[in-house]
Design a protein around this motif. Structure first.
Motif, PDB file in Angstrom:
ATOM      1  N   TYR A  42      44.414  37.159  44.702  1.00 26.46           N
ATOM      2  CA  TYR A  42      43.403  37.493  43.703  1.00 26.46           C
ATOM      3  C   TYR A  42      42.975  38.958  43.850  1.00 26.46           C
ATOM      4  O   TYR A  42      42.847  39.679  42.861  1.00 26.46           O
ATOM      5  CB  TYR A  42      42.197  36.561  43.839  1.00 26.46           C
ATOM      6  CG  TYR A  42      41.096  36.864  42.863  1.00 26.46           C
ATOM      7  CD1 TYR A  42      41.214  36.497  41.519  1.00 26.46           C
ATOM      8  CD2 TYR A  42      39.943  37.521  43.266  1.00 26.46           C
ATOM      9  CE1 TYR A  42      40.210  36.781  40.615  1.00 26.46           C
ATOM     10  CE2 TYR A  42      38.928  37.806  42.376  1.00 26.46           C
ATOM     11  CZ  TYR A  42      39.071  37.435  41.050  1.00 26.46           C
ATOM     12  OH  TYR A  42      38.066  37.719  40.156  1.00 26.46           O
ATOM     13  N   MET A  43      42.786  39.394  45.088  1.00 29.04           N
ATOM     14  CA  MET A  43      42.367  40.782  45.325  1.00 29.04           C
ATOM     15  C   MET A  43      43.457  41.760  44.882  1.00 29.04           C
ATOM     16  O   MET A  43      43.141  42.820  44.331  1.00 29.04           O
ATOM     17  CB  MET A  43      42.019  40.997  46.794  1.00 29.04           C
ATOM     18  CG  MET A  43      40.792  40.241  47.263  1.00 29.04           C
ATOM     19  SD  MET A  43      39.315  40.568  46.270  1.00 29.04           S
ATOM     20  CE  MET A  43      39.042  42.293  46.641  1.00 29.04           C
ATOM     21  N   GLU A  44      44.719  41.398  45.105  1.00 27.60           N
ATOM     22  CA  GLU A  44      45.807  42.253  44.655  1.00 27.60           C
ATOM     23  C   GLU A  44      45.816  42.356  43.127  1.00 27.60           C
ATOM     24  O   GLU A  44      46.006  43.436  42.576  1.00 27.60           O
ATOM     25  CB  GLU A  44      47.152  41.722  45.169  1.00 27.60           C
ATOM     26  CG  GLU A  44      47.378  41.970  46.634  1.00 27.60           C
ATOM     27  CD  GLU A  44      48.651  41.321  47.161  1.00 27.60           C
ATOM     28  OE1 GLU A  44      49.544  40.986  46.349  1.00 27.60           O
ATOM     29  OE2 GLU A  44      48.725  41.134  48.384  1.00 27.60           O
ATOM     30  N   GLU A  45      45.595  41.217  42.463  1.00 28.16           N
ATOM     31  CA  GLU A  45      45.530  41.230  40.992  1.00 28.16           C
ATOM     32  C   GLU A  45      44.391  42.115  40.514  1.00 28.16           C
ATOM     33  O   GLU A  45      44.556  42.909  39.580  1.00 28.16           O
ATOM     34  CB  GLU A  45      45.301  39.817  40.456  1.00 28.16           C
ATOM     35  CG  GLU A  45      46.485  38.916  40.534  1.00 28.16           C
ATOM     36  CD  GLU A  45      46.139  37.487  40.093  1.00 28.16           C
ATOM     37  OE1 GLU A  45      45.157  37.277  39.346  1.00 28.16           O
ATOM     38  OE2 GLU A  45      46.865  36.569  40.524  1.00 28.16           O
TER      39      GLU A  45
ATOM     40  N   ALA B  87      33.837  43.131  48.507  1.00 29.64           N
ATOM     41  CA  ALA B  87      33.122  41.999  49.091  1.00 29.64           C
ATOM     42  C   ALA B  87      32.518  41.135  47.990  1.00 29.64           C
ATOM     43  O   ALA B  87      32.594  39.902  48.037  1.00 29.64           O
ATOM     44  CB  ALA B  87      32.039  42.468  50.053  1.00 29.64           C
ATOM     45  N   PHE B  88      31.948  41.773  46.980  1.00 30.03           N
ATOM     46  CA  PHE B  88      31.366  41.037  45.864  1.00 30.03           C
ATOM     47  C   PHE B  88      32.463  40.259  45.131  1.00 30.03           C
ATOM     48  O   PHE B  88      32.281  39.086  44.788  1.00 30.03           O
ATOM     49  CB  PHE B  88      30.640  41.982  44.894  1.00 30.03           C
ATOM     50  CG  PHE B  88      29.989  41.273  43.763  1.00 30.03           C
ATOM     51  CD1 PHE B  88      28.837  40.519  43.957  1.00 30.03           C
ATOM     52  CD2 PHE B  88      30.543  41.303  42.485  1.00 30.03           C
ATOM     53  CE1 PHE B  88      28.234  39.832  42.911  1.00 30.03           C
ATOM     54  CE2 PHE B  88      29.954  40.621  41.434  1.00 30.03           C
ATOM     55  CZ  PHE B  88      28.796  39.886  41.647  1.00 30.03           C
ATOM     56  N   THR B  89      33.622  40.877  44.940  1.00 25.92           N
ATOM     57  CA  THR B  89      34.742  40.223  44.269  1.00 25.92           C
ATOM     58  C   THR B  89      35.239  39.029  45.078  1.00 25.92           C
ATOM     59  O   THR B  89      35.513  37.962  44.523  1.00 25.92           O
ATOM     60  CB  THR B  89      35.893  41.227  44.032  1.00 25.92           C
ATOM     61  OG1 THR B  89      35.379  42.352  43.326  1.00 25.92           O
ATOM     62  CG2 THR B  89      37.023  40.603  43.246  1.00 25.92           C
ATOM     63  N   VAL B  90      35.340  39.202  46.401  1.00 28.45           N
ATOM     64  CA  VAL B  90      35.762  38.099  47.275  1.00 28.45           C
ATOM     65  C   VAL B  90      34.771  36.942  47.149  1.00 28.45           C
ATOM     66  O   VAL B  90      35.168  35.783  46.990  1.00 28.45           O
ATOM     67  CB  VAL B  90      35.888  38.554  48.752  1.00 28.45           C
ATOM     68  CG1 VAL B  90      36.037  37.354  49.678  1.00 28.45           C
ATOM     69  CG2 VAL B  90      37.065  39.504  48.919  1.00 28.45           C
ATOM     70  N   HIS B  91      33.485  37.259  47.199  1.00 29.23           N
ATOM     71  CA  HIS B  91      32.469  36.197  47.097  1.00 29.23           C
ATOM     72  C   HIS B  91      32.503  35.516  45.736  1.00 29.23           C
ATOM     73  O   HIS B  91      32.312  34.300  45.642  1.00 29.23           O
ATOM     74  CB  HIS B  91      31.073  36.747  47.403  1.00 29.23           C
ATOM     75  CG  HIS B  91      30.849  37.016  48.857  1.00 29.23           C
ATOM     76  ND1 HIS B  91      30.748  36.007  49.787  1.00 29.23           N
ATOM     77  CD2 HIS B  91      30.731  38.175  49.545  1.00 29.23           C
ATOM     78  CE1 HIS B  91      30.560  36.532  50.981  1.00 29.23           C
ATOM     79  NE2 HIS B  91      30.557  37.854  50.870  1.00 29.23           N
TER      80      HIS B  91
ATOM     81  N   ASN C  44      43.004  44.621  42.112  1.00 31.07           N
ATOM     82  CA  ASN C  44      43.322  46.033  42.396  1.00 31.07           C
ATOM     83  C   ASN C  44      44.326  46.574  41.392  1.00 31.07           C
ATOM     84  O   ASN C  44      44.241  47.727  40.991  1.00 31.07           O
ATOM     85  CB  ASN C  44      43.843  46.192  43.830  1.00 31.07           C
ATOM     86  CG  ASN C  44      42.735  46.079  44.852  1.00 31.07           C
ATOM     87  OD1 ASN C  44      41.572  46.331  44.561  1.00 31.07           O
ATOM     88  ND2 ASN C  44      43.104  45.710  46.056  1.00 31.07           N
ATOM     89  N   ASP C  45      45.289  45.723  40.989  1.00 35.12           N
ATOM     90  CA  ASP C  45      46.253  46.149  39.974  1.00 35.12           C
ATOM     91  C   ASP C  45      45.565  46.428  38.634  1.00 35.12           C
ATOM     92  O   ASP C  45      45.909  47.371  37.950  1.00 35.12           O
ATOM     93  CB  ASP C  45      47.354  45.094  39.797  1.00 35.12           C
ATOM     94  CG  ASP C  45      48.293  45.020  40.987  1.00 35.12           C
ATOM     95  OD1 ASP C  45      48.279  45.968  41.814  1.00 35.12           O
ATOM     96  OD2 ASP C  45      49.028  44.015  41.107  1.00 35.12           O
ATOM     97  N   GLU C  46      44.599  45.594  38.282  1.00 36.82           N
ATOM     98  CA  GLU C  46      43.858  45.756  37.030  1.00 36.82           C
ATOM     99  C   GLU C  46      43.025  47.035  37.060  1.00 36.82           C
ATOM    100  O   GLU C  46      42.847  47.688  36.038  1.00 36.82           O
ATOM    101  CB  GLU C  46      42.966  44.557  36.766  1.00 36.82           C
ATOM    102  CG  GLU C  46      43.714  43.332  36.334  1.00 36.82           C
ATOM    103  CD  GLU C  46      42.802  42.124  36.125  1.00 36.82           C
ATOM    104  OE1 GLU C  46      41.573  42.289  36.012  1.00 36.82           O
ATOM    105  OE2 GLU C  46      43.329  40.999  36.063  1.00 36.82           O
ATOM    106  N   ARG C  47      42.479  47.371  38.230  1.00 36.09           N
ATOM    107  CA  ARG C  47      41.650  48.578  38.359  1.00 36.09           C
ATOM    108  C   ARG C  47      42.485  49.854  38.280  1.00 36.09           C
ATOM    109  O   ARG C  47      41.979  50.897  37.917  1.00 36.09           O
ATOM    110  CB  ARG C  47      40.898  48.560  39.687  1.00 36.09           C
ATOM    111  CG  ARG C  47      39.809  47.534  39.752  1.00 36.09           C
ATOM    112  CD  ARG C  47      39.110  47.588  41.086  1.00 36.09           C
ATOM    113  NE  ARG C  47      38.247  46.414  41.249  1.00 36.09           N
ATOM    114  CZ  ARG C  47      37.901  45.915  42.409  1.00 36.09           C
ATOM    115  NH1 ARG C  47      38.298  46.476  43.533  1.00 36.09           N
ATOM    116  NH2 ARG C  47      37.122  44.858  42.473  1.00 36.09           N
ATOM    117  N   SER C  48      43.749  49.744  38.665  1.00 29.04           N
ATOM    118  CA  SER C  48      44.608  50.949  38.713  1.00 29.04           C
ATOM    119  C   SER C  48      45.108  51.367  37.370  1.00 29.04           C
ATOM    120  O   SER C  48      45.101  50.827  36.387  1.00 29.04           O
ATOM    121  CB  SER C  48      45.825  50.690  39.595  1.00 29.04           C
ATOM    122  OG  SER C  48      45.396  50.389  40.905  1.00 29.04           O
TER     123      SER C  48
END
Length: 164
Positions: A155-158, A99-103, A160-164
């Motif tokens: 953006y969220m997919e990017e 949610a913070f990332t989306v905002h 999540n990819d970076e976090r993985s």
């Protein structure tokens, strides 16, 4: 009897019939016009009836039910689209970190995407109201919202990819 005479004699009756079916003046007016357009085409093709009033009511009924089926399909399509497009965003907004990332991303988005997405998602405004606010069409509001949603999802997919 000429077609103008038929129109003069029966338009009001057909309009009232369609208004009773639709319960909407504008729809009844539109459908009555379409009924007489269809009737004119049929008369020009020599398929006119002996009982004009009953024939016009039959055309009106079929015209209305065709319209109704199209509207029902559109509403179902809109509902399915709404259901399908909101799930991913809702999932991200339920997770505090996401949610913070989306905002954060929303804060950096360009207008009108940022405002349309915010009004739709957080303000829960219908597309029609959003369109009125911007002085645009409902279709414009839908397209703008979906483009904003697509940007956020990418953006969220990017992220999540970076976090993985």
């Amino acid at each position: 009897m000429n077609f103008e005479g038929i129109y003069q004699d029966y338009f009001h009756d057909v309009y009232l019939y369609l208004r009773a079916l639709s319960r909407d003046e504008k729809i009844a007016e539109e459908m009555a016009q379409e009924t007489f357009f269809k009737a004119l085409n049929a008369i020009e093709n020599d398929t006119g009836p002996s009982d004009i009033r009953a024939w016009l009511f039959t055309i009106a009924k079929h015209t209305y039910f065709t319209y109704y089926k199209k509207q029902k399909k559109q509403i179902l399509s809109d509902v399915m689209e709404e259901t399908n497009t909101g799930v991913e965003i809702t999932d991200h907004l339920m997770n505090k970190e996401d949610a913070f990332t989306v905002h954060q991303f929303l804060h950096s988005m360009k207008e009108p995407y940022k405002e349309v997405f915010t009004l739709r998602t957080f303000g829960e405004l219908p597309f029609k109201k959003i369109a009125e606010l911007f002085g645009k069409s409902e279709g414009w509001a839908r397209v703008t919202f979906h483009r904003a949603r697509k940007e956020i999802m990418e953006y969220m997919e990017e992220m999540n990819d970076e976090r993985s």
